[in-house]
Design an enzyme around this catalytic site. Structure first.
Site, short mmCIF file in Angstrom:
data_model
loop_
_atom_site.label_atom_id
_atom_site.label_comp_id
_atom_site.label_asym_id
_atom_site.label_seq_id
_atom_site.Cartn_x
_atom_site.Cartn_y
_atom_site.Cartn_z
N HIS A 1 0.83 -1.21 0.00
CA HIS A 1 0.00 0.00 0.00
C HIS A 1 0.86 1.25 0.00
O HIS A 1 2.03 1.22 0.38
CB HIS A 1 -0.93 0.03 1.20
CG HIS A 1 -0.22 0.25 2.50
ND1 HIS A 1 0.23 1.49 2.93
CD2 HIS A 1 0.14 -0.63 3.46
CE1 HIS A 1 0.83 1.36 4.09
NE2 HIS A 1 0.80 0.09 4.44
N GLU B 1 1.11 5.74 0.68
CA GLU B 1 1.27 6.61 1.84
C GLU B 1 0.04 6.65 2.75
O GLU B 1 -1.09 6.86 2.29
CB GLU B 1 1.59 8.03 1.36
CG GLU B 1 2.00 8.95 2.49
CD GLU B 1 2.14 10.40 2.02
OE1 GLU B 1 3.27 10.91 2.06
OE2 GLU B 1 1.13 10.99 1.62
N HIS C 1 1.55 -5.18 3.39
CA HIS C 1 2.43 -4.18 3.97
C HIS C 1 3.89 -4.54 3.77
O HIS C 1 4.23 -5.67 3.42
CB HIS C 1 2.13 -4.05 5.47
CG HIS C 1 0.67 -3.86 5.76
ND1 HIS C 1 0.11 -2.64 6.01
CD2 HIS C 1 -0.35 -4.74 5.79
CE1 HIS C 1 -1.19 -2.78 6.20
NE2 HIS C 1 -1.50 -4.04 6.08
N TRP D 1 -0.18 8.46 8.81
CA TRP D 1 0.90 8.49 9.79
C TRP D 1 2.28 8.45 9.13
O TRP D 1 3.27 8.85 9.73
CB TRP D 1 0.76 7.34 10.80
CG TRP D 1 -0.19 7.66 11.92
CD1 TRP D 1 -1.08 8.71 11.99
CD2 TRP D 1 -0.35 6.93 13.13
NE1 TRP D 1 -1.77 8.66 13.16
CE2 TRP D 1 -1.35 7.58 13.89
CE3 TRP D 1 0.25 5.79 13.67
CZ2 TRP D 1 -1.76 7.13 15.14
CZ3 TRP D 1 -0.17 5.33 14.92
CH2 TRP D 1 -1.15 6.00 15.64
N ASN D 2 2.36 7.93 7.90
CA ASN D 2 3.62 8.01 7.17
C ASN D 2 3.94 9.50 7.00
O ASN D 2 5.05 9.95 7.22
CB ASN D 2 3.52 7.41 5.76
CG ASN D 2 3.36 5.93 5.75
OD1 ASN D 2 2.71 5.39 4.84
ND2 ASN D 2 3.93 5.23 6.72
N ARG E 1 -5.87 0.38 5.06
CA ARG E 1 -5.01 0.93 4.02
C ARG E 1 -4.66 -0.11 2.95
O ARG E 1 -4.52 0.24 1.76
CB ARG E 1 -3.75 1.57 4.60
CG ARG E 1 -2.88 0.67 5.49
CD ARG E 1 -1.92 1.54 6.32
NE ARG E 1 -0.92 0.82 7.08
CZ ARG E 1 -1.04 0.42 8.34
NH1 ARG E 1 -2.17 0.64 9.00
NH2 ARG E 1 -0.04 -0.21 8.95
N GLU F 1 0.73 -5.61 8.85
CA GLU F 1 2.08 -5.08 9.06
C GLU F 1 2.65 -5.69 10.36
O GLU F 1 1.91 -6.17 11.21
CB GLU F 1 2.00 -3.56 9.15
CG GLU F 1 3.32 -2.83 9.36
CD GLU F 1 4.41 -3.23 8.38
OE1 GLU F 1 4.87 -4.40 8.49
OE2 GLU F 1 4.84 -2.43 7.54
#
Lengths: 342, 355
Positions: free
Chosen positions: B110, B112, B283, B115-116, B159, B213
C-alpha cells in the site's frame, strides 16, 4: 442560576468556537463552560464591539443544575487549542456512499460487500470537499467496505489535522495489536467505529439477482412490494421497518450520547439505514420515509442542539455558488481552520 | 490456426500425437491445452503438467511465415490426458481453464498513510491512506489491469483493503471483487449471494490479520523524537533493523514472517496450485516475509529488501516454482516487460471482448 448582566462597557466578550463564552472583565477572565446551557446572547448597545453591527442587547447567560462557572485565568488572545468538549451545539454529518460495482450492473446488493466504482470513489472525494470545514470528532460507518471507503476518502479532503483511526474490537489480539502508545497521538485521532447495525437493509434471497431474475423467480409485483413497502420483508431478508429498528436503536444507544457530550459526528452508511435515522431525526411517518430519497455522495448536515436535531441541508461544493447557512459556531470553526494554515 | 500434416496416433499412457499429413487444424487455446480438429472430431488436450513442444512440419503449406516446421509432438505425464470435448474450435469466450500449469501472483504494497506523512510508527494501528496513497493505489491498478485476478487476499487493515479495491477499479476484467464475511454466523448469512451467475462473476476478497504489518508494540503512535527519548536511539535502530529482536510488546521481523508465511503456505499457495490467479495487497514487512519465502532469501538479505509502495510485483507460479517477473509498467511508460505467452493471450482476449 447564573445571570451575568453587563450594562456598561466593562469588558469584552468573545464567543469561542461553538462552545462556551469567554468573558474578560477588566483583568479577570472567566470561561463559561456550559453543559446543557441555554445561551442567549444579547449585547449592550452602549459598548464597543468589534465583530458585529446588529442590534445589541444585554448579555444573559442562564444555566441548569450542575456547576457552571469554571474560572480559568487564560489569555483571550489567539486560541490555538481545539474546541472544548462540553458544548451546546454539535454537528452531525450523514453521507450515503456512491456508486458500487453492483449498482453499475443493476444487481440487488443489500448486505453483500461490494466495493465502489471509479465514479463512487470520485463521489466520496467530492463529498469530502463539501464537508472539509465542518468539525468531525468521531466517525461511524457500516461494516461494508463501500461505506468505509467513502468515509476514508472523504476525510482525505478534510482540513483538520486529526487522523481517523479505525477501532478494532473483534478479538483480544485485535484490540491489543491496535494500541497507540502516545497521548499526543491519541488526542490527534478521530475514532472510526464500524457497526453492522448501520449496514444496508438486508435483501435476503434477492441479493445478487438482477431485475430480470427476480421478476422470473418471484414475479414483478411481489418484488415491487418488497422494495416499496414499509413492513413486508423479502424471503430471508429485512423489511425497511426491521432495518430501521436496528439502525435507530444503534443511533440512540451509541451515537446520540456522543453528540450529547459535545462530539461532532460523521456517519457514512447506506440508503436505507440513513433513511431510518432521518426518520428518527425528522420524526417522519412510515409513509414519508418510503418516499424519502437520499442523494449519493451529497452530505447532509444536522445541528444537534439542546437535544434537538436541526436540519441544515447540504453544504455546498467549493465550486458552487450558493447560500448555505452556517451556524455561528461552524463559521468560527472554519475561520479558525483558515487561521491555523496561515 | 495452422494447417498441419499428420496422422493421429491414439495414446496409451504416454500420449504421442504425431501429425504427418494435412488432416486437420491445430489451435493453441490461451493458457492451456491444444485443440485438435481432425476430420469431424475435435479433441482438446487438457494437459495437467503437460510438456508441450510445438514444432511444425516443413512440408505443408503453412499460413505462418517462412520458418522451419517440424513434427508436432506432445508428451504427457501420468494422469489421463485426453478430455474429449466435442466443441467448436472457435475462440472460446470462457475463462482460462481451471486446471492450469501457470498462475499469476501479484503483490502490492500500500501507499502513503496519514501516519507516514506525520512520521509516526504505525505497525498495526489502522490508519487510512492519504490522497497520495489513494493515487498510488489507482496507479498500481493501471499497471495490473491486464493481469488475471481470481482471488484477492488483504490484511485486516483499511489501508491495504482500500489499496486493493482502488486498484481493482482500474481492472479491465468484468468480475467484481466481493469481500467475504465470516466473523460470525449472521455476517456470513447476511452476505449471501443468491444467483449462480453472479457468484461466477465474483472475485472473493479475504481479509487476514496474518498479512498485517509487523506489530510494533510500544513504538506504535510515537514519533522519532519520542521513541529516542523513551528508549534511546540505538535500541530503536536495533529493533527496526534486526531480524529477531522485537520492540517491547511487539513483533520481530522473524515473528511477523512466521505468521505471514504460514498463512501464505496454508491458504494462498493451494489456490495458486489449483490454478487461481491471486493478488495480495499488504504491507512492507508482511510482503518482505512472503518474498523471502518465494525467492528463498536469507535473513540478512530480507533485512535489506525494500519494496516500493504502489508498484506491483508479479510472480508466475509454475510447476511448484515461483518465477519473479518484475513489475508491470504503467500504461504511459516505455519499457520492456516480459509477458508470458499466457498473459499476452489473456490481454488479447480482454482487448477482443471490448471491441
Amino acid at each position: 442560576m447564573v445571570n451575568a448582566m453587563l450594562h456598561q462597557t466593562v469588558g469584552t466578550l468573545q464567543l469561542l468556537g461553538n462552545f462556551g463564552t469567554h468573558y474578560e472583565i477588566r483583568n479577570d477572565s472567566v470561561n463559561l463552560i456550559p453543559r446543557g446551557f441555554k445561551v442567549e446572547v444579547e449585547l449592550s448597545k452602549r459598548g464597543i464591539y468589534s465583530s458585529w453591527e446588529g442590534k445589541l442587547g444585554v448579555i444573559r447567560a442562564s444555566a441548569s443544575q450542575t456547576s457552571v462557572v469554571d474560572p480559568v485565568l487564560a489569555p483571550s488572545n489567539n486560541v490555538t487549542h481545539e474546541p472544548r468538549t462540553k458544548s451546546n451545539e454539535t454537528a452531525l454529518i450523514l453521507i450515503r456512499h456512491g456508486e458500487s460495482l453492483w449498482n453499475e450492473k443493476n444487481l440487488f446488493t443489500g448486505c453483500v460487500d461490494v466495493p465502489l466504482t471509479k465514479k463512487g470513489v470520485e463521489e466520496a472525494i467530492e463529498a469530502g470537499r463539501r464537508i472539509s470545514n465542518i468539525p468531525v470528532d468521531m466517525i461511524f460507518t457500516s461494516a461494508l467496505i463501500r461505506a468505509q471507503m467513502t468515509a476514508m476518502l472523504a476525510m482525505t479532503q478534510h482540513r483538520r489535522k486529526k487522523v481517523p483511526i479505525i477501532m478494532h474490537n473483534e478479538s483480544e489480539q485485535a484490540k491489543a495489536w491496535s494500541q497507540i502508545y502516545s497521548e499526543e497521538t491519541i488526542k490527534q485521532s478521530i475514532p472510526v467505529i464500524a457497526a453492522w447495525q448501520l449496514n444496508e437493509r438486508m435483501y435476503g434471497e434477492l441479493q445478487g439477482l438482477n431485475k430480470q431474475e427476480t421478476a422470473d423467480r418471484f414475479g414483478k409485483e411481489k418484488v415491487h412490494e418488497w422494495r416499496r413497502s414499509y413492513d413486508i420483508p423479502p424471503p430471508d431478508g429485512e423489511s425497511l421497518e426491521m432495518c430501521a429498528q436496528r439502525a435507530v436503536a444503534y443511533f440512540k444507544d451509541n451515537i446520540e450520547p456522543q453528540l450529547q457530550s459535545g462530539k461532532s459526528v460523521m456517519i457514512a452508511a447506506h440508503g436505507n439505514s440513513l433513511r431510518s435515522i432521518i426518520m428518527y431525526l425528522d420524526q417522519l411517518t412510515s409513509q414519508e420515509v418510503i418516499s424519502l430519497e437520499l442523494s449519493t455522495g451529497i452530505p447532509m448536515l444536522y445541528i444537534f442542539k439542546e437535544d434537538n436535531f436541526i436540519r441544515r441541508g447540504s453544504p455546498v461544493a467549493p465550486t458552487e455558488t450558493g447560500v448555505y447557512a452556517y451556524t455561528r459556531g461552524l463559521a468560527q470553526y472554519r475561520q479558525k481552520l483558515d487561521e491555523m494554515l496561515h
